[in-house]
Design a protein around this motif. Structure first.
Motif, mmCIF file in Angstrom:
data_model
loop_
_atom_site.group_PDB
_atom_site.id
_atom_site.type_symbol
_atom_site.label_atom_id
_atom_site.label_comp_id
_atom_site.label_asym_id
_atom_site.label_seq_id
_atom_site.Cartn_x
_atom_site.Cartn_y
_atom_site.Cartn_z
ATOM 1 N N GLN A 1 -38.095 68.990 -117.544
ATOM 2 C CA GLN A 1 -37.926 70.101 -116.474
ATOM 3 C C GLN A 1 -38.139 71.578 -116.997
ATOM 4 N N TYR B 1 -26.585 61.443 -111.921
ATOM 5 C CA TYR B 1 -27.387 62.627 -110.963
ATOM 6 C C TYR B 1 -27.020 63.787 -111.314
ATOM 7 N N ARG C 1 -28.935 77.019 -97.777
ATOM 8 C CA ARG C 1 -28.864 76.612 -99.141
ATOM 9 C C ARG C 1 -30.760 75.952 -99.437
ATOM 10 N N ARG C 2 -30.990 76.330 -100.641
ATOM 11 C CA ARG C 2 -32.228 75.246 -101.169
ATOM 12 C C ARG C 2 -32.532 75.287 -102.829
ATOM 13 N N SER C 3 -33.061 73.760 -102.753
ATOM 14 C CA SER C 3 -33.138 74.334 -104.299
ATOM 15 C C SER C 3 -33.686 75.816 -104.950
ATOM 16 N N ARG D 1 -35.120 77.407 -109.341
ATOM 17 C CA ARG D 1 -35.641 76.718 -110.120
ATOM 18 C C ARG D 1 -35.844 77.751 -111.459
ATOM 19 N N PHE E 1 -37.609 74.408 -116.323
ATOM 20 C CA PHE E 1 -36.495 75.272 -114.982
ATOM 21 C C PHE E 1 -34.666 75.210 -116.234
ATOM 22 N N CYS F 1 -30.207 73.463 -108.473
ATOM 23 C CA CYS F 1 -30.778 72.590 -108.241
ATOM 24 C C CYS F 1 -30.886 71.282 -108.342
ATOM 25 N N ALA F 2 -30.930 70.054 -108.231
ATOM 26 C CA ALA F 2 -30.469 68.358 -107.977
ATOM 27 C C ALA F 2 -31.336 68.027 -108.973
ATOM 28 N N ILE F 3 -30.732 66.748 -109.738
ATOM 29 C CA ILE F 3 -31.642 66.919 -110.822
ATOM 30 C C ILE F 3 -31.777 64.962 -111.084
ATOM 31 N N ALA F 4 -32.489 64.618 -110.498
ATOM 32 C CA ALA F 4 -32.470 62.786 -110.761
ATOM 33 C C ALA F 4 -33.462 61.902 -111.607
ATOM 34 N N ALA F 5 -34.716 63.401 -111.540
ATOM 35 C CA ALA F 5 -36.060 62.970 -112.628
ATOM 36 C C ALA F 5 -35.057 62.919 -113.835
ATOM 37 N N TYR G 1 -24.081 72.758 -104.919
ATOM 38 C CA TYR G 1 -25.117 74.002 -103.395
ATOM 39 C C TYR G 1 -24.366 74.493 -102.851
#
Ligand SMILES: Cc1cc2nc3c(=O)[nH]c(=O)nc-3n(C[C@H](O)[C@H](O)[C@H](O)COP(=O)(O)O)c2cc1C
Length: 247
Positions: free
Chosen positions: A156, A235, A63-65, A67, A158, A210-214, A199
């Motif tokens: 963003q 989230y 697992r990784r983010s 984009r 991606f 990819c997580a997004i909190a921005a 994920y």
């Protein structure tokens, strides 16, 4: 830096919170919210899907983010897996309580899943709500809404390539009825579990996540038609078919 963070942690310590509405024997709120839909779509039952078996340790390490996504649309089996393994109801208990694929403080499960589908094989483009109780997708707004999603997620890059963007919204009184102000801690912790399951499901179906909190809270709340007080986005995550090369 403003003191709001410290004040929040302090104000939500057990000795500092208000008596809950539950302790005052006020009736509990509904267990789910179902925003009005134009149409609903059945999703395949996950038990009937032929998913690859991925060992948990392998999924945790790989697992990784991600984009960078391919143009490939998501099919209904992939959508069903992603929704069920993040917020699906495994078991209904007496009194309307349910157990889901994620833990939740007091099993309050005070999150609602909204999904912008940009590329789906069998479903029209648009904004959907996951009817967890029925394991269905409800179409709220039809059409290409990527410009709004992109703006709401602070442009963003991606996000524009994503096949789907998940938004998890708090229905805060469902949690606050039991935990009063401390509910605001628990709802964020609950959301973390949900996104981690997204994920991990991505590792099974070879989707990039990819997580997004921005994000722009007010803009996204308006987009999802949430009032920003009782219900608000906490989230999000972008997802798409994974590119073969490393990304
Ligand atoms: C709470 C949270 C918020 C995040 N928000 C964003 C975001 O808005 N945009 C983004 O590109 N990545 C975001 N990420 C992904 C992180 O950047 C990523 O998890 C981190 O760099 C570690 O990389 P990994 O996930 O590949 O292990 C977020 C992750 C978390 C847990």
């Amino acid at each position: 830096m403003k003191k709001i963070g410290q004040e929040f942690i302090n104000g939500t310590k057990y000795p500092n919170i208000s008596n809950s509405d539950e302790s005052k024997e006020i009736a509990p709120p509904a267990r789910t919210r179902e925003p009005q839909a134009r149409e609903t779509f059945d999703l395949p039952e996950v038990e009937k899907l032929d998913l690859p078996e991925v060992p948990i340790p392998q999924a945790l390490v790989s697992r990784r983010s991600r984009r960078s996504f391919q143009d490939k649309p998501l099919d209904s089996s992939e959508l069903a897996s992603l929704l069920f393994y993040t917020q699906g109801i495994k078991r209904k208990l007496p009194g309307g309580k349910s157990l889901r694929t994620v833990p939740s403080a007091g099993a309050r499960h005070a999150l609602e899943t909204y999904l912008y589908l940009h590329r789906a094989a069998e479903l029209p483009r648009g904004l959907y709500h996951y009817r967890a109780e029925k394991h269905k997708l409800a179409l709220l707004q039809e059409g290409n809404l990527m410009a709004k999603v992109y703006r709401g997620t602070l442009e963003q890059k991606f996000v524009q390539q994503a096949a789907a963007v998940f938004f998890w919204a708090a229905d805060i009184y469902r949690m606050a009825w039991r935990y009063s102000e401390r509910a605001y801690r628990y709802i964020m912790l609950d959301a973390g579990h949900v996104c981690q399951n997204l994920y991990l499901t991505g590792e099974v179906i070879q989707a990039g996540v990819c997580a997004i909190a921005a994000f722009d809270d007010d803009y996204l709340n308006d987009f999802l038609e949430l009032d920003g007080r009782e219900q608000f986005v906490i989230y999000a995550a972008a997802l798409g078919s994974r590119k073969k090369k490393k990304n």
